[in-house]
Write a protein that holds these residues in place. Structure first.
Motif, PDB file in Angstrom:
ATOM      1  N   ILE A  15      38.108  44.924  49.097  1.00 16.39           N
ATOM      2  CA  ILE A  15      38.459  43.560  49.535  1.00 16.39           C
ATOM      3  C   ILE A  15      39.962  43.352  49.433  1.00 16.39           C
ATOM      4  CG2 ILE A  15      38.279  41.105  48.945  1.00 16.39           C
ATOM      5  CD1 ILE A  15      35.348  41.690  48.132  1.00 16.39           C
ATOM      6  N   GLY A  16      40.537  43.777  48.313  1.00 19.03           N
ATOM      7  CA  GLY A  16      41.981  43.637  48.127  1.00 19.03           C
ATOM      8  C   GLY A  16      42.772  44.382  49.176  1.00 19.03           C
ATOM      9  N   LEU A  17      42.341  45.584  49.500  1.00 16.07           N
ATOM     10  CA  LEU A  17      43.034  46.374  50.521  1.00 16.07           C
ATOM     11  C   LEU A  17      42.906  45.736  51.894  1.00 16.07           C
ATOM     12  CD1 LEU A  17      42.092  49.994  49.385  1.00 16.07           C
ATOM     13  CD2 LEU A  17      44.325  48.890  49.215  1.00 16.07           C
ATOM     14  N   VAL A  18      41.720  45.252  52.206  1.00 16.95           N
ATOM     15  CA  VAL A  18      41.520  44.586  53.499  1.00 16.95           C
ATOM     16  C   VAL A  18      42.422  43.360  53.601  1.00 16.95           C
ATOM     17  CG1 VAL A  18      39.867  43.261  54.880  1.00 16.95           C
ATOM     18  CG2 VAL A  18      39.188  45.442  53.888  1.00 16.95           C
ATOM     19  N   LEU A  19      42.478  42.570  52.537  1.00 15.29           N
ATOM     20  CA  LEU A  19      43.342  41.389  52.552  1.00 15.29           C
ATOM     21  C   LEU A  19      44.802  41.782  52.714  1.00 15.29           C
ATOM     22  CD1 LEU A  19      41.706  39.216  49.763  1.00 15.29           C
ATOM     23  CD2 LEU A  19      41.561  38.880  52.234  1.00 15.29           C
ATOM     24  N   ALA A  20      45.207  42.857  52.051  1.00 14.28           N
ATOM     25  CA  ALA A  20      46.595  43.315  52.172  1.00 14.28           C
ATOM     26  C   ALA A  20      46.893  43.763  53.593  1.00 14.28           C
ATOM     27  CB  ALA A  20      46.857  44.450  51.190  1.00 14.28           C
ATOM     28  N   VAL A  21      45.965  44.496  54.185  1.00 16.36           N
ATOM     29  CA  VAL A  21      46.159  44.979  55.554  1.00 16.36           C
ATOM     30  C   VAL A  21      46.247  43.806  56.527  1.00 16.36           C
ATOM     31  CG1 VAL A  21      45.040  46.232  57.451  1.00 16.36           C
ATOM     32  CG2 VAL A  21      45.118  47.236  55.171  1.00 16.36           C
ATOM     33  N   LEU A  22      45.449  42.794  56.290  1.00 17.75           N
ATOM     34  CA  LEU A  22      45.468  41.627  57.175  1.00 17.75           C
ATOM     35  C   LEU A  22      46.651  40.710  56.910  1.00 17.75           C
ATOM     36  CD1 LEU A  22      41.669  40.704  57.145  1.00 17.75           C
ATOM     37  CD2 LEU A  22      42.954  41.838  58.965  1.00 17.75           C
ATOM     38  N   GLY A  23      47.450  41.053  55.916  1.00 17.96           N
ATOM     39  CA  GLY A  23      48.626  40.238  55.619  1.00 17.96           C
ATOM     40  C   GLY A  23      48.296  39.015  54.804  1.00 17.96           C
ATOM     41  N   CYS A  24      47.149  39.008  54.177  1.00 14.09           N
ATOM     42  CA  CYS A  24      46.740  37.868  53.370  1.00 14.09           C
ATOM     43  C   CYS A  24      47.079  38.150  51.912  1.00 14.09           C
ATOM     44  CB  CYS A  24      45.250  37.626  53.525  1.00 14.09           C
ATOM     45  SG  CYS A  24      44.664  36.207  52.606  1.00 14.09           S
ATOM     46  N   SER A  25      48.210  37.670  51.493  1.00 17.01           N
ATOM     47  CA  SER A  25      48.603  37.813  50.094  1.00 17.01           C
ATOM     48  C   SER A  25      48.970  36.436  49.579  1.00 17.01           C
ATOM     49  CB  SER A  25      49.778  38.777  49.973  1.00 17.01           C
ATOM     50  OG  SER A  25      50.914  38.229  50.590  1.00 17.01           O
ATOM     51  N   LEU A  26      49.493  36.367  48.389  1.00 19.76           N
ATOM     52  CA  LEU A  26      49.844  35.061  47.842  1.00 19.76           C
ATOM     53  C   LEU A  26      50.965  34.401  48.628  1.00 19.76           C
ATOM     54  CD1 LEU A  26      49.568  35.593  44.007  1.00 19.76           C
ATOM     55  CD2 LEU A  26      47.995  34.440  45.524  1.00 19.76           C
ATOM     56  N   ASN A  27      51.947  35.173  49.074  1.00 10.24           N
ATOM     57  CA  ASN A  27      53.040  34.644  49.891  1.00 10.24           C
ATOM     58  C   ASN A  27      53.483  33.247  49.467  1.00 10.24           C
ATOM     59  OD1 ASN A  27      53.171  36.920  51.490  1.00 10.24           O
ATOM     60  ND2 ASN A  27      51.650  36.152  52.929  1.00 10.24           N
ATOM     61  N   GLY A  28      53.648  33.056  48.167  1.00 10.13           N
ATOM     62  CA  GLY A  28      54.103  31.766  47.675  1.00 10.13           C
ATOM     63  C   GLY A  28      52.987  30.766  47.443  1.00 10.13           C
ATOM     64  N   LYS A  29      51.806  30.999  48.019  1.00  7.87           N
ATOM     65  CA  LYS A  29      50.685  30.092  47.811  1.00  7.87           C
ATOM     66  C   LYS A  29      50.087  30.413  46.448  1.00  7.87           C
ATOM     67  CE  LYS A  29      46.680  30.655  49.873  1.00  7.87           C
ATOM     68  NZ  LYS A  29      45.615  30.696  50.838  1.00  7.87           N
ATOM     69  N   LYS A  30      50.045  29.442  45.589  1.00  7.12           N
ATOM     70  CA  LYS A  30      49.597  29.701  44.236  1.00  7.12           C
ATOM     71  C   LYS A  30      48.213  29.164  43.934  1.00  7.12           C
ATOM     72  CE  LYS A  30      54.243  29.849  42.464  1.00  7.12           C
ATOM     73  NZ  LYS A  30      55.220  29.282  41.552  1.00  7.12           N
ATOM     74  N   ILE A  31      47.627  28.381  44.816  1.00  9.12           N
ATOM     75  CA  ILE A  31      46.313  27.793  44.572  1.00  9.12           C
ATOM     76  C   ILE A  31      45.363  28.208  45.687  1.00  9.12           C
ATOM     77  CG2 ILE A  31      45.015  25.645  44.303  1.00  9.12           C
ATOM     78  CD1 ILE A  31      46.915  25.933  42.034  1.00  9.12           C
ATOM     79  N   TYR A  32      44.183  28.697  45.291  1.00 13.93           N
ATOM     80  CA  TYR A  32      43.182  29.107  46.272  1.00 13.93           C
ATOM     81  C   TYR A  32      42.707  27.900  47.066  1.00 13.93           C
ATOM     82  CZ  TYR A  32      38.729  30.318  48.291  1.00 13.93           C
ATOM     83  OH  TYR A  32      37.700  30.489  49.179  1.00 13.93           O
ATOM     84  N   GLN A  33      42.650  28.082  48.368  1.00 11.12           N
ATOM     85  CA  GLN A  33      42.131  27.036  49.224  1.00 11.12           C
ATOM     86  C   GLN A  33      41.487  27.646  50.455  1.00 11.12           C
ATOM     87  OE1 GLN A  33      45.221  24.585  51.142  1.00 11.12           O
ATOM     88  NE2 GLN A  33      46.687  26.007  50.270  1.00 11.12           N
ATOM     89  N   ASN A  34      40.632  26.886  51.062  1.00 14.08           N
ATOM     90  CA  ASN A  34      40.047  27.279  52.342  1.00 14.08           C
ATOM     91  C   ASN A  34      40.065  26.056  53.249  1.00 14.08           C
ATOM     92  OD1 ASN A  34      37.901  25.656  51.523  1.00 14.08           O
ATOM     93  ND2 ASN A  34      36.491  27.348  51.182  1.00 14.08           N
ATOM     94  N   GLU A  35      39.257  26.055  54.278  1.00 16.39           N
ATOM     95  CA  GLU A  35      39.289  24.937  55.227  1.00 16.39           C
ATOM     96  C   GLU A  35      38.890  23.608  54.580  1.00 16.39           C
ATOM     97  OE1 GLU A  35      35.321  26.783  55.135  1.00 16.39           O
ATOM     98  OE2 GLU A  35      37.298  27.622  55.512  1.00 16.39           O
TER      99      GLU A  35
END
Length: 150
Positions: A15-35
């Protein structure tokens, strides 16, 4: 039992690798959120006052630089406004158990635990059961990994 732990670790690594490949990292976002917003729209203060996940209401929302917080009452919103760091979940609301491995994984608002007046969320109720077995040790490991990501 060991096989399940290894399988869980492998799945989280994938899952972590898939997220990294898709460019989904923390990128300054510190709180988990969804729609649904931060904490999937659940009231962060209610965990402390009611010891349960309570859905927030749009009429008691608060927009911050992190996103939109939802509260179940005006009183909870005011408590949060007075001291937001007291009520924010640890590791940005990402799965605390996964953070012990340095992984950024989403969480389930119902899979929570309170330890020393801090809110910890996990990916699922079954992951929370693993988390609860060695919570103090996992907190030390997760704290170290979270600090590296900041």
């Amino acid at each position: 039992m060991k096989t399940k732990a290894i399988l869980f670790l492998k799945i989280n690594i994938i899952i972590g690798l898939v997220l990294a490949v898709l460019g989904c990292s923390l990128n300054g976002k510190k709180i988990y959120q969804n729609e649904k917003g931060l904490l999937e729209g659940y009231d962060p203060v209610a965990y402390f006052l009611e010891n349960q996940a309570v859905a927030g209401d749009k009429q008691f929302s608060l927009v911050s630089e992190e996103g939109t917080w939802y509260f179940s009452s005006a009183d909870n919103k005011q408590l949060f406004t007075q001291n937001p760091d007291q009520y924010k979940p640890q590791y940005g609301g990402y799965c605390a158990y996964a953070m012990t491995y340095g992984l950024v994984v989403s969480s389930d608002p119902h899979a929570f635990s309170m330890v020393n007046d801090k809110l910890y969320l996990n990916y699922s109720l079954s992951v929370r059961e693993k988390w609860l077995k060695k919570t103090e040790q996992y907190i030390v490991e997760a704290d170290n990994n979270w600090n590296k990501k900041q």
